[in-house]
Design an enzyme around this catalytic site. Structure first.
Site, PDB file in Angstrom:
ATOM      1  N   GLU A  58       3.807   8.600   5.984  1.00 48.27           N
ATOM      2  CA  GLU A  58       4.009   9.091   4.624  1.00 48.27           C
ATOM      3  C   GLU A  58       4.860  10.360   4.657  1.00 48.27           C
ATOM      4  O   GLU A  58       4.632  11.259   5.466  1.00 48.27           O
ATOM      5  CB  GLU A  58       2.651   9.403   3.981  1.00 48.27           C
ATOM      6  CG  GLU A  58       2.752   9.980   2.580  1.00 48.27           C
ATOM      7  CD  GLU A  58       1.404  10.291   1.950  1.00 48.27           C
ATOM      8  OE1 GLU A  58       1.374  10.592   0.737  1.00 48.27           O
ATOM      9  OE2 GLU A  58       0.369  10.231   2.661  1.00 48.27           O
ATOM     10  N   LYS A 145       4.595   5.818  -4.903  1.00 47.21           N
ATOM     11  CA  LYS A 145       3.150   6.040  -4.972  1.00 47.21           C
ATOM     12  C   LYS A 145       2.699   6.077  -6.431  1.00 47.21           C
ATOM     13  O   LYS A 145       3.206   6.850  -7.237  1.00 47.21           O
ATOM     14  CB  LYS A 145       2.814   7.363  -4.279  1.00 47.21           C
ATOM     15  CG  LYS A 145       1.343   7.584  -3.949  1.00 47.21           C
ATOM     16  CD  LYS A 145       1.197   8.841  -3.098  1.00 47.21           C
ATOM     17  CE  LYS A 145      -0.204   8.987  -2.529  1.00 47.21           C
ATOM     18  NZ  LYS A 145      -0.323  10.161  -1.642  1.00 47.21           N
ATOM     19  N   CYS A 179      -1.363   6.083   1.480  1.00 50.94           N
ATOM     20  CA  CYS A 179      -2.507   6.991   1.582  1.00 50.94           C
ATOM     21  C   CYS A 179      -3.651   6.573   0.650  1.00 50.94           C
ATOM     22  O   CYS A 179      -4.095   5.435   0.681  1.00 50.94           O
ATOM     23  CB  CYS A 179      -2.049   8.425   1.338  1.00 50.94           C
ATOM     24  SG  CYS A 179      -3.117   9.684   2.104  1.00 50.94           S
TER      25      CYS A 179
END
Length: 338
Positions: A58, A145, A179
């Site tokens: 990430e 995201k 994540c």
């Protein structure tokens, strides 16, 4: 640079076997050209080991701002926080853009499918994104995201349903989720419905409990999970006062570990194939037997024979959401033509 693998022999040929590598390494903070140079060195090493897909952590391009708070206080806006964001914004990349072109060239040069966590700059808003490249050197798409976590929402925008792709490639169906959005059950279900086989999970969570999340996704989705995290020490970030670490429970030295990694590769049956690595930077490699997916789905297919759509169902809005839409007025000439 350590290399951890599952004991596979380089040179074996089987169309059902895919060699995968997850990279565990730190960004060169505030220096995107140097980070790209580092990415190419690591990619070359993975390719020399026969890897067909390589996953970076990430925010590898642009950096994950561990310990930074951008001087955020309700109703107070210090100049330092704005300047910190300016520098972070400068380290981000445009998509498409020259850095994307370079990453695409790397993928083509080393003949690998490349998955890279990057901070994407869209005007003055930043997004935590995953960029996907095929082994022919083409940029094929991105995932933004959907839900930044906690203070991440101050510096990153929110993705929408138009960037939840799963790409059908010669080595399998590849997708990615970042994540803690991996904890969103409906997002995972959308990925499963798209048939993801190689589920990439770049992360910044180095806690041991993250391994349970990765294992659960592999079992629930009947897919391989490739989770890549950075390994960072305090000295990998600029020194104070340019970059301050906040909230640490102990005084940090230059060698203090601020993100311990934990990168791992897990099979659809929940077996850890390689990793987790908490020792330092390294390449974590395993051979993925795609036949394992069918064996796993025999007992549990969450969007197939184990679903109950008459009771529980999901609708995904996969259209881009834009704050402003312009509708041009019809000109007199067009009116006459029509």
């Amino acid at each position: 640079m350590a290399t951890i693998n599952n004991g596979a022999v380089i040179g074996e040929v089987d169309k059902h076997i895919v060699r995968a590598t997850v990279i565990q390494a730190s960004t060169v903070y505030y220096d995107t050209p140097a980070t790209l140079d580092k990415a190419e060195r690591l990619l070359a090493e993975a390719a020399s080991n026969g890897s067909q897909i390589v996953v970076f952590p990430e925010a590898f391009i642009g950096g994950y701002p561990h310990g930074a708070n951008f001087s955020i206080s309700i109703g107070i806006r210090p100049d330092k926080g704005s300047e910190d964001f300016r520098k972070y914004h400068a380290s981000a990349i445009d998509v498409p853009g020259p850095e994307v072109d370079r990453l695409a060239a790397m993928a083509g040069k080393y003949k690998v499918h490349l998955v890279v966590g990057a901070i994407e700059r869209d005007g003055y808003t930043l997004y935590c994104s995953i960029l996907f490249f095929d082994s022919e050197g083409n940029y094929i798409g991105k995932h933004r995201k959907l839900m930044p976590t906690s203070i991440e929402r101050v510096i990153w925008g929110f993705g929408d349903g138009s960037t939840i792709p799963v790409f059908d490639t010669p080595i399998g169906k590849i997708g990615g989720v970042i994540c803690w959005e991996n904890k969103m059950p409906l997002l995972r279900t959308a990925m499963y419905a798209k048939g993801v086989q190689i589920y990439c999970a770049p992360t910044a969570d180095d806690r041991p409990v993250w391994q349970a999340t990765a294992t659960h996704i592999a079992l629930e989705g009947g897919c391989f999970v490739l989770s890549s995290n950075q390994f960072c020490r305090r000295k990998d970030y600029p020194a104070a006062p340019e970059y301050n670490f906040e909230g640490s429970k102990k005084e940090l030295t230059p060698d203090s570990v601020v993100c311990a990694g934990g990168s791992v590769i897990i099979s659809p049956l929940g077996e850890v194939l390689a990793g987790p690595n908490y020792e330092g930077e390294g390449l974590i490699t395993a051979d993925l037997d795609l036949k394992e997916i069918v064996r796993a789905k025999f007992e549990f297919d969450s969007v197939g024979h184990y679903s109950r759509p008459e009771v529980l169902s999901l609708t995904v809005n996969d259209h881009p959401t834009k704050p402003v839409t312009f509708k041009s007025k019809t000109t007199n000439a067009e009116e006459k033509t029509n």
